[in-house]
Structure formats: structure tokens, C-alpha cells
Design a protein around this motif. Structure first.
Motif, PDB file in Angstrom:
ATOM      1  N   GLN A   3      65.063  33.640 -18.754  1.00 49.51           N
ATOM      2  CA  GLN A   3      65.964  32.544 -19.062  1.00 49.51           C
ATOM      3  C   GLN A   3      65.490  31.799 -20.307  1.00 49.51           C
ATOM      4  O   GLN A   3      64.343  31.916 -20.727  1.00 49.51           O
ATOM      5  N   ILE A   4      66.426  31.065 -20.903  1.00 49.70           N
ATOM      6  CA  ILE A   4      66.142  30.120 -21.978  1.00 49.70           C
ATOM      7  C   ILE A   4      66.327  28.730 -21.385  1.00 49.70           C
ATOM      8  O   ILE A   4      67.343  28.464 -20.729  1.00 49.70           O
ATOM      9  N   ILE A  10      73.679  22.256 -20.695  1.00 48.36           N
ATOM     10  CA  ILE A  10      74.466  23.138 -21.553  1.00 48.36           C
ATOM     11  C   ILE A  10      75.911  23.137 -21.056  1.00 48.36           C
ATOM     12  O   ILE A  10      76.189  23.518 -19.920  1.00 48.36           O
ATOM     13  N   GLN A  11      76.811  22.697 -21.927  1.00 53.37           N
ATOM     14  CA  GLN A  11      78.222  22.679 -21.571  1.00 53.37           C
ATOM     15  C   GLN A  11      78.891  24.025 -21.835  1.00 53.37           C
ATOM     16  O   GLN A  11      79.746  24.457 -21.064  1.00 53.37           O
ATOM     17  N   GLU A  37      67.085  38.587 -27.858  1.00 58.00           N
ATOM     18  CA  GLU A  37      66.101  39.572 -27.389  1.00 58.00           C
ATOM     19  C   GLU A  37      64.761  38.899 -27.120  1.00 58.00           C
ATOM     20  O   GLU A  37      64.164  39.068 -26.051  1.00 58.00           O
ATOM     21  N   ALA A  38      64.275  38.120 -28.097  1.00 54.71           N
ATOM     22  CA  ALA A  38      62.990  37.433 -27.935  1.00 54.71           C
ATOM     23  C   ALA A  38      63.119  36.180 -27.080  1.00 54.71           C
ATOM     24  O   ALA A  38      62.127  35.673 -26.559  1.00 54.71           O
ATOM     25  N   ARG A  39      64.350  35.661 -26.960  1.00 55.31           N
ATOM     26  CA  ARG A  39      64.645  34.456 -26.194  1.00 55.31           C
ATOM     27  C   ARG A  39      63.882  33.253 -26.734  1.00 55.31           C
ATOM     28  O   ARG A  39      63.292  32.468 -26.002  1.00 55.31           O
ATOM     29  N   THR A  40      63.917  33.152 -28.059  1.00 58.30           N
ATOM     30  CA  THR A  40      63.249  32.060 -28.758  1.00 58.30           C
ATOM     31  C   THR A  40      64.252  31.286 -29.601  1.00 58.30           C
ATOM     32  O   THR A  40      65.252  31.833 -30.080  1.00 58.30           O
ATOM     33  N   HIS A 293      70.349  23.256 -17.408  1.00 56.52           N
ATOM     34  CA  HIS A 293      69.529  23.191 -18.611  1.00 56.52           C
ATOM     35  C   HIS A 293      69.047  24.577 -19.058  1.00 56.52           C
ATOM     36  O   HIS A 293      68.118  24.657 -19.855  1.00 56.52           O
ATOM     37  N   ARG A 294      69.652  25.637 -18.572  1.00 53.23           N
ATOM     38  CA  ARG A 294      69.130  26.963 -18.893  1.00 53.23           C
ATOM     39  C   ARG A 294      70.251  27.973 -19.115  1.00 53.23           C
ATOM     40  O   ARG A 294      71.377  27.801 -18.644  1.00 53.23           O
ATOM     41  N   VAL A 295      69.902  29.043 -19.839  1.00 55.91           N
ATOM     42  CA  VAL A 295      70.734  30.237 -19.925  1.00 55.91           C
ATOM     43  C   VAL A 295      69.979  31.337 -19.200  1.00 55.91           C
ATOM     44  O   VAL A 295      68.854  31.680 -19.571  1.00 55.91           O
TER      45      VAL A 295
END
Length: 336
Positions: A3-4, A10-11, A37-40, A293-295
């Protein structure tokens, strides 16, 4: 990481169709870009540089992630993540202070060559199409317009309306409308639609029933029912697996995978909770969903999932792990 995580709710989020970039917004004045890919985190967008572009109503990435578009009260901005520059596109005015449930601009996406941008103005029930090279806009009023999807080759647009009609249009001319299906569900309903990656199939979610249409023959094929009202759907490249998201009578969220041939649910990814947006890449390798607050990420391609697991563990899988995660897939049993 699976996850990010960000420091604000996040709307809306979007995943570029090639799976390279993610964009998130708090629905106010903040937009962030991420390496999928890197999730950064890779960049933040200064939305205040574009007057009238906040609060952000919706956003979308182009097929290769080279362009980002977002909508605000006074118009639409198309921004280049690589160049850091943007342009403001004209859009029909929305009344000041209009609540989102009464009307907004919802993006359908870019055309495959990223030269045109499509959106729905739900307040005016109008399809908006911008030519990004000529900086022109075409407005197509469609009574009760609810949703729409563009085919992978960019030549056919499928629209749905509040009275349950699914119509196919030639694109970009928006000519020769052809009614494909009419809702069989009692009461007002707006069917959900999705093209298969090869463009040969259209999946229609009508209330709690899914029908798979052969577009060449213009005939319905497999049809099956689910136990929840559909919020969205996607069909995989195999033309057999369908991702369904919906709400059941107890107001619980479900995200599930179904086999349309066997007419059976195969995997439940989410049961309960809340999601504000959900996306897959065009190759069906990953599913992303915004949740607070996450993806969150779900790997849909087994080989890709194994590579990521092996990289994280620094070793192969144990026999118990193989039995749990890779049942029936012996070729994927070890890291390579």
C-alpha cells in the motif's frame, strides 16, 4: 509494500493504464504523484498556480502516465508530470457552491493516443470531449446521461442513462447511435459497462445482473446474478474473469472476481469497509483501491506477485506457502 500511505484522506485516485503512475487527491488543493511499481512519492502538483482549479473534483492519468488532468469549479487543467507545465481548458460553468451529489465533472479518460480527453458534466447531462492539440471542445447533450466508456481502440463509445439504456456511438464523431440494451431492473437504474481489452466484448452490469455482450454479433451471451448492487466492473484480458464492486442490502462493500463461464464467484478481495475509488491497469496485473489514508494494491498476475514476494523475502517459498498461495501452479513454486 502492499500500500501507499498519505497524511490526508484520499478522495480520488487514478492508476495510469500502463501501470506506471498513481495520482491521488484530497479533494481540496492537494495532488500527489507516485511511482506505482516502487510505490514511492515522485511529485506534488501546485494546483494554486491554476486559478479556479480547486477544490479538485476528479482526476485522471493518460495511458502512459505522461499527462494528468483534473477538474475544478472553473475548468479543467491538463498537466505534464515530466515537464511540470499545464494548460487550463474551458468547461461549462457549474453553479457556485454546487454539492457534488447535484452535479460535477467526472472524467472518462484520455483517448489511446492521449490527444483527446473525455468527461461527463453530470449537472448538464452532457458529454465533454476536448481536442488537446487544437484546444477545442465538443459538447454532446445526452438526456439522463449517467456513465460512459471508450473502447480500447478509441473508436466506439458506450453510454448509459438514468432510464437504463445502453447505447453505442461511433467515436470521435459521436454519430450513428445504436441502442444495445435496455435495463430489465424495476425502477430507475443506470447500468455499468466495461469493454474487454480486445474490444470484442462489452460487460453490462444492470442492478444485480451481469450480461456479457458479443459486440460483433450484437448479441447477449452469458448472464448471471450477484447478491449486491453494482458500483463498477472490469473484465480481464481472458474475457472470462470479471471484477465486480458493489454494495449489498446491509450496506457492506464487496469487491469480487467472477468466472463468467461458470457463473461463479472465485475470489473475494474486499468484504466490508469503504473505498473511494478503484482502478486496474490495462494488462490486468494489479488492482488499486483508495481506502482512507492509503492506496491498497492487489496483484492480479500470479507471476508478478511471485516476483514481488521473492524480492521482499529474499528467498523462495516454503512448501506450506506454496500450498497456501500457489495451489495448482507448480511452475511458480520457486523464485527465478
Amino acid at each position: 509494500a502492499s500500500q501507499i500511505t498519505v497524511d490526508h484522506p484520499i478522495q480520488v485516485h487514478d492508476l495510469s493504464p500502463d501501470g506506471s503512475r498513481i495520482a491521488t487527491t484530497d479533494g481540496a488543493d492537494r495532488i500527489d504523484l507516485w511511482d506505482a511499481e516502487a510505490r514511492t512519492h515522485t511529485a506534488s502538483v501546485d494546483t494554486t498556480a491554476f486559478p479556479g482549479s480547486t477544490p479538485v473534483g476528479d482526476l485522471v492519468l493518460s495511458p502512459g502516465g505522461e499527462r494528468l488532468a483534473w477538474s475544478g469549479p472553473a475548468g479543467v487543467v491538463v498537466w505534464s508530470p515530466d515537464g511540470g507545465s499545464g494548460v487550463v481548458l474551458d468547461a461549462p460553468a457549474l453553479p457556485d457552491g454546487l454539492p457534488a451529489e447535484e452535479g460535477t465533472r467526472t472524467f472518462l479518460g484520455f483517448t489511446p493516443d492521449a490527444t483527446m480527453l473525455l468527461a461527463i458534466d453530470t449537472y448538464h447531462h452532457t458529454l465533454l470531449v476536448w481536442d488537446l492539440q487544437e484546444r477545442t471542445r465538443v459538447d454532446k447533450p445526452i438526456p439522463q446521461l449517467a456513465t460512459a466508456r471508450l473502447s480500447p481502440d478509441g473508436r466506439t463509445l458506450a453510454t448509459t442513462t438514468g432510464d437504463g439504456v445502453v447505447t453505442l456511438w461511433d467515436f470521435p464523431g459521436l454519430t450513428r447511435p445504436e441502442v444495445l440494451a435496455t435495463s430489465q431492473t424495476a425502477g430507475p437504474v443506470s447500468p455499468k459497462v466495461a469493454f474487454s481489452p480486445d474490444g470484442a466484448t462489452l460487460v453490462v452490469g444492470d442492478g444485480r445482473r451481469v450480461t456479457v455482450w458479443d459486440l460483433a454479433a450484437r448479441t447477449p451471451g452469458t448472464s448471471f446474478g450477484a447478491d449486491f448492487e453494482f458500483l463498477g466492473l472490469v473484465i480481464a484480458p481472458d474475457n472470462r474473469t470479471v471484477l465486480l464492486a458493489g454494495i449489498d442490502p446491509d450496506i457492506r462493500l464487496w469487491v469480487t472476481l467472477w468466472d463468467v463461464v461458470d457463473r461463479a464467484r472465485t475470489v473475494t478481495l474486499v468484504e466490508g469497509g469503504t473505498l473511494t475509488s478503484m482502478r486496474t491497469d490495462r494488462d490486468w496485473t494489479v488492482l488499486t483501491a483508495a481506502d482512507g489514508h492509503r492506496v491498497r494494491f492487489w496483484e492480479l498476475d500470479p507471476e508478478r506477485a511471485i516476483r514481488r514476494i521473492c524480492a521482499a523475502l529474499g528467498r523462495g517459498l516454503t512448501r506450506a506457502e506454496q500450498d497456501e498461495f500457489l495451489a495448482g501452479r507448480p511452475s511458480l513454486a520457486t523464485c527465478r
